[in-house]
Each structure stands twice: as C-alpha cells, then as structure tokens.
Design an enzyme around this catalytic site. Sequence first.
Site, PDB file in Angstrom:
ATOM      1  CD  GLU A  37      58.179  78.167  25.515  1.00 20.87           C
ATOM      2  OE1 GLU A  37      58.671  77.069  24.925  1.00 20.87           O
ATOM      3  OE2 GLU A  37      57.938  79.271  24.565  1.00 20.87           O
ATOM      4  NE  ARG A 263      57.715  64.560  24.153  1.00 23.86           N
ATOM      5  CZ  ARG A 263      57.964  66.089  24.502  1.00 23.86           C
ATOM      6  NH1 ARG A 263      59.337  66.279  24.621  1.00 23.86           N
ATOM      7  NH2 ARG A 263      57.007  66.795  24.523  1.00 23.86           N
ATOM      8  CE  LYS A 273      54.187  73.404  26.078  1.00 20.28           C
ATOM      9  NZ  LYS A 273      54.930  74.283  27.066  1.00 20.28           N
TER      10      LYS A 273
HETATM   11  P1  ATP Z   1      55.140  70.285  24.141  1.00 21.27           P
HETATM   12  O1  ATP Z   1      56.064  69.546  23.239  1.00 21.27           O
HETATM   13  O2  ATP Z   1      54.013  69.565  24.396  1.00 21.27           O
HETATM   14  O3  ATP Z   1      54.838  71.827  23.846  1.00 21.27           O
HETATM   15  P2  ATP Z   1      57.258  71.358  25.862  1.00 21.27           P
HETATM   16  O4  ATP Z   1      58.408  70.075  25.944  1.00 21.27           O
HETATM   17  O5  ATP Z   1      57.502  72.221  24.773  1.00 21.27           O
HETATM   18  O6  ATP Z   1      56.154  70.413  25.356  1.00 21.27           O
HETATM   19  P3  ATP Z   1      57.735  72.484  28.176  1.00 21.27           P
HETATM   20  O7  ATP Z   1      56.863  73.640  28.719  1.00 21.27           O
HETATM   21  O8  ATP Z   1      59.143  73.061  27.636  1.00 21.27           O
HETATM   22  O9  ATP Z   1      56.867  71.911  27.088  1.00 21.27           O
HETATM   23  O10 ATP Z   1      58.035  71.367  29.202  1.00 21.27           O
HETATM   24  C1  ATP Z   1      58.050  71.509  30.598  1.00 21.27           C
HETATM   25  C2  ATP Z   1      58.811  70.135  30.847  1.00 21.27           C
HETATM   26  O11 ATP Z   1      57.879  69.173  30.744  1.00 21.27           O
HETATM   27  C3  ATP Z   1      60.026  69.972  30.255  1.00 21.27           C
HETATM   28  O12 ATP Z   1      60.991  69.636  31.056  1.00 21.27           O
HETATM   29  C4  ATP Z   1      59.882  68.898  28.971  1.00 21.27           C
HETATM   30  O13 ATP Z   1      60.935  67.927  29.164  1.00 21.27           O
HETATM   31  C5  ATP Z   1      58.600  68.253  29.760  1.00 21.27           C
HETATM   32  N1  ATP Z   1      57.562  67.266  29.023  1.00 21.27           N
HETATM   33  C6  ATP Z   1      56.766  68.269  28.372  1.00 21.27           C
HETATM   34  N2  ATP Z   1      56.181  67.009  27.377  1.00 21.27           N
HETATM   35  C7  ATP Z   1      56.579  65.623  28.056  1.00 21.27           C
HETATM   36  C8  ATP Z   1      56.161  64.385  27.772  1.00 21.27           C
HETATM   37  N3  ATP Z   1      55.289  64.049  27.074  1.00 21.27           N
HETATM   38  N4  ATP Z   1      56.655  63.443  28.977  1.00 21.27           N
HETATM   39  C9  ATP Z   1      57.445  63.700  29.833  1.00 21.27           C
HETATM   40  N5  ATP Z   1      57.846  64.924  30.197  1.00 21.27           N
HETATM   41  C10 ATP Z   1      57.411  66.016  29.225  1.00 21.27           C
HETATM   42 MG    MG Z   2      59.777  73.073  25.539  1.00 19.59          MG
END
Ligand code: ATP
Ligand code: MG
Length: 568
Positions: A37, A263, A273
């Site tokens: 995102e 994760r 983020k």
């Molecule tokens: P955050 O919680 O840091 O804001 P998010 O999951 O909301 O992260 P996205 O932009 O939706 O951020 O993530 C893109 C991809 O990266 C998704 O498939 C998510 O599952 C993966 N991802 C995010 N954080 C991690 C992590 N700590 N370890 C592995 N994969 C991750």
């Molecule tokens: Mg997300």
Amino acid sequence: MTTVDIKPPPNFIRNIISEDLKANKNDGRVVTRFPPEPNGYLHIGHAKSICLNFGLAAENNGICNLRFDDTNPTKEEVEYVESIKEDVRWLGFDWGDRLFYASDYFEQLYDYAVQLIKLGKAYVCSLSADEIREYRGTLTEPGKDSPYRTRSVEENLDLFERMRAGEFEDGAHVLRAKIDMASANLNMRDPTIYRIRHEFHHRTGDKWCIYPMYDYTHCLSDAIEGITHSICTLEFEDHRPLYDWVLDTLKTPCHPQQIEFARLNLTYTIMSKRKLLELVEGGHVSGWDDPRMPTLVGMRRRGYTPESIRNLCERVGVAKRDSVVDIALLEYCVREDLNRRAPRVMAVLRPLRVVIDNYPEGQTEELEFPNHPEDPDMGSRKVPFSRVLYIERDDFREDPPKKFFRLAPGREVRLRYAYYITCVGMEKDEKTGEVVELHCTYDPQTRGGWAPDGRKVKATLHWVSAADSLEAEVRLYDHLFAKLNPGEEKDGADFKTHLNPNSLETLKSCRVEPSLADAAPGGRYQFERLGYFCVDSVDSTKEALVFNRTVSLRDTWAKIEKAQKQKA
Ligand code: ATP
Ligand code: MG
C-alpha cells in the site's frame, strides 16, 4: 541432542508450490505479486515479502507482479509509489512490464459489486459506522442482521449507482457482502466492501467517490492478474474465508490460493509504517531515510547492501509462527558481505597528535597499502607518512591498565604497514591535564611494519599523516530503540518513550586518509580496526566529507552463536 536442524530450502511454501507443479495445477504456472500500500516507505519486513514473492517466482520460472494496493485515497502519495519502485529495484528484483495498481481495476471491481447485488449477495446498508460495529457482535456473541439486509435487488442497484454518482455524503451508506451475521469469524459478518469517500485519489483523481475495501479488492485484483499463489502475512489468515467467498461467489475464472507466513520482526526495531511515519513527522529522526530507520532507504543510506538483506531473509526462513529475529543476525549478514567487498582505508575518529622526533622535518614518503588483505585483485594504493601523524586517542594510555597493549610511555608499537614507534614523551594541556600531543621515535629499519631483528610488538595501530589527511564528519549509530521489543504495547507506554537517546553520535573533527578525497557518495569502506563506513549520500560533499558507520567490526553474532552452541 534432540534438536533437528531443518535448513531452508525447502520451506513450507516452496513445498506447496512444488506439489502444485507436480500436479500440474495452474497449468504449471507460478505467478506471485508483491502488493504494497503506497502509504509509507518500505521497511525490512517488506523486504522479506519481496524476496519471498520475487524469489519463488524466479525459482520456478514464474513471474511476480508489483501491484500498488491503492484503495485508500487519503493516505497515499506519489512520493511513496516512486520510493517503493526504487527500493524493489535496489533489492535486485524486476517486475518487467507488470506494474499494476488496484485503482486500475476500479471499474471492474464496481461491475463485480453490481454482480454480487444481482446475485442477492450484497446490499446497501444505511446504518452508521457505530451501529454497524454494534450490530457486528463480538467473538462470543453472534451479530444481528442489519434492518437493511432485506432490501430488494432493485433498490440496492439503484442506491449503489447513486452512491457512485455522488448523491450521498460520506458515511451515509455502505455496500456490504451478505454472508452470515452469526459466523464464528467476524470477517464473515456481512463485511463492508464499499464506502463513500469524497476524496481525491492520486491516480483516479475525482472520478470516484466510492472506494472498495481492502479484503474485497485484494482477492479480485489477484484473480484479475491470474495470480496462482497469493502469499501474505499471518494476520490475514482469518480473512482467507472471505477471500475465498468473494471469488467463489463471483465464480471468477481464476482462484488464487492464499498462503500465510509469519512476519519478520527484529529486536530493537519497530516495523509499522504508521509508527515510522510518526517518527518522521515528530522529528525524532531526520526523515524516512535516516540511517537509523529500518526502512530500505535508511538502510541503503547507512551502507547496508541489498545482498546482505536478501541473505538475512533467506537465513531467517519462512515460518507459520511469529517470532522475533535478533538484530545481531542482520548486522552479521551486513558485516559478512562488507568484509568481502569493502576496501580497507585508515581513518582516525578521535585524533591525538603524534610527532616523530627523529623523522626528518618536511619529508613525506609514500607507503604501499593493499586495499584488501585477502584479495589482491582489489589492488593497492599509496598512503603518505610524515613527521606529524594522528592516532586514535583511545590507543594511548598514560597509565595503561593490565592487558592494555597499545601505546603508553616508553612502549613500542607498530603503525600499520609503516614503522615501529616508541613513545618518549607527551605534552599536556596546562589547565585540564589532558594529553594533547605525543612525542615518539621511529625505527627506520622497520619500514613496512616489520623488524628485521624479529622483535615483536603487541599492538598495531592505525594512523594518518596530519598534513595529508582530510577532515571528515563521522556519524556513529546505535539501535534506534533502547528496548528489546519496542513495538510491544503491553506496558501501555507510547513506543516513542523507548527511543534510544544515544542512537546517534556525531564526531566532527575526524581525519581520513587522502585517498578518500575521491570517494563516491554511497561508497563503502572498512576503516581499519573501527568498522564499516560509507560516504553519506545526502550530506557528504567534496569539501565536507561525511561518513556513516554502517556496522562496527565487533562480531556480536559470532559471540552469540558461540554462546548458543555452548548452551546446546
Ligand atoms: P505495516 O504494518 O508496516 O504498515 P503493511 O502490512 O500494512 O505493513 P503493506 O504495504 O500492506 O504494509 O505490505 C505489503 C506486503 O508486505 C504485504 O503482503 C505484507 O503482508 C508484507 N509485509 C509487511 N510487513 C511485513 C513484515 N514485517 N514481514 C513480512 N512481510 C511483511
Ligand atoms: Mg497492509
């Protein structure tokens, strides 16, 4: 010993894919996607997902798409889109011509929603957000049907069309999937799939005032792109029934398999983020690219290599259960990679002046230094030696404690690749008593750092020639957080209270050898005996050099491993 050492590869996702390939599922294709995102910069957690998705595709002759999940108009910005593309490329992956945006599918998603309404599987609900929450029930109590659940298909179609046309205020209505308000899974209790948002979108502008929700958008985007394996993090496990429900109900020609993995979490690190944005906006760091940030831009600026990050992701492996990885493992990976590739140079961080009394005044000689002790292919360079030098303040003690083998009054040490010197005197600041200058003699017979008579010294110091060296600023970093698990909110404290007040130390009057005059921004070096450093890509100029300490030489991980082995 009962522990079984299962090494990746293989891992459970690789196994699923190889079984699928054996069974010729999806006609033997492997198509994955990385779906960020665009509401912030990528962090090292994302790197794990990138390595996994692009890696699995590459291993299986498949393809991996880059898709921006841009369904939330208010939080998303073009700046983030550009940074994400750059970071994925920097990590070493290529999406070819398959750069997609969920917003490209808005029209199709709308048509699918109309189809759901026609199937009697979606309805316009006019409860307020609070009422919807109330009606949803809890984990222990079933939900209640919305009074709008029985609206006719015609009424729903009419209202949904008017929602799109902008007739209603934000929050006046939502479109909900009609599933089961008594489901044990809260995600299945008639989830909202569209909401009204009179907001400008970074790609579609003012075209839309209704926006699809993530769960509804994600599965359909996967299906539209022909994804075979939709790999996501564990928190989506409970969303999988909804993912499958949408695709089954709409009978999409493609039904990707959602697979969840744990994760990546690191000690002393926050990986959200939202929280990282809070640090940026609150001025707790200098920006998303602050070298202390766990973002890929931050790590890049810090001097971490993409290889070391990819290596970390492989070593950590893929698991089904959440865990926290010791940040020392990341530092170990960085050190291991830089040890191989970083040329050696000399720099003095806290200079102490040394005058070689018996070295001819005005003379300078050029000594030949190898750029890497184990890699002759990296060549050599000339380093000037002269009568006045700097050594590290820490390398001298007036009253050396036991086991301090470096320079002290009357003691002889080696200057790296240069000469043996003996301390014969010192000058002190009259007021403070601080030693400000040493007087030494050198043995001309020891040129290159070896005594022909075979006499040994117990220490080798790094040094620079005072007149020939360059001034530099050096920034030393420590963990951004002082707490092992700063993201844990058990104690109820604001995560920012765990910031490490000593995470940055700036040294202004360091001296580096003259060969660094031509160091390119981002260039990585080992400062002998001190650690790995890189030229700061933002603040360093030819006139005012700035270096970041990437990682110290201290091999914490080797120590930890040793300790662990002893325990086992
Ligand atoms: P955050 O919680 O840091 O804001 P998010 O999951 O909301 O992260 P996205 O932009 O939706 O951020 O993530 C893109 C991809 O990266 C998704 O498939 C998510 O599952 C993966 N991802 C995010 N954080 C991690 C992590 N700590 N370890 C592995 N994969 C991750
Ligand atoms: Mg997300």
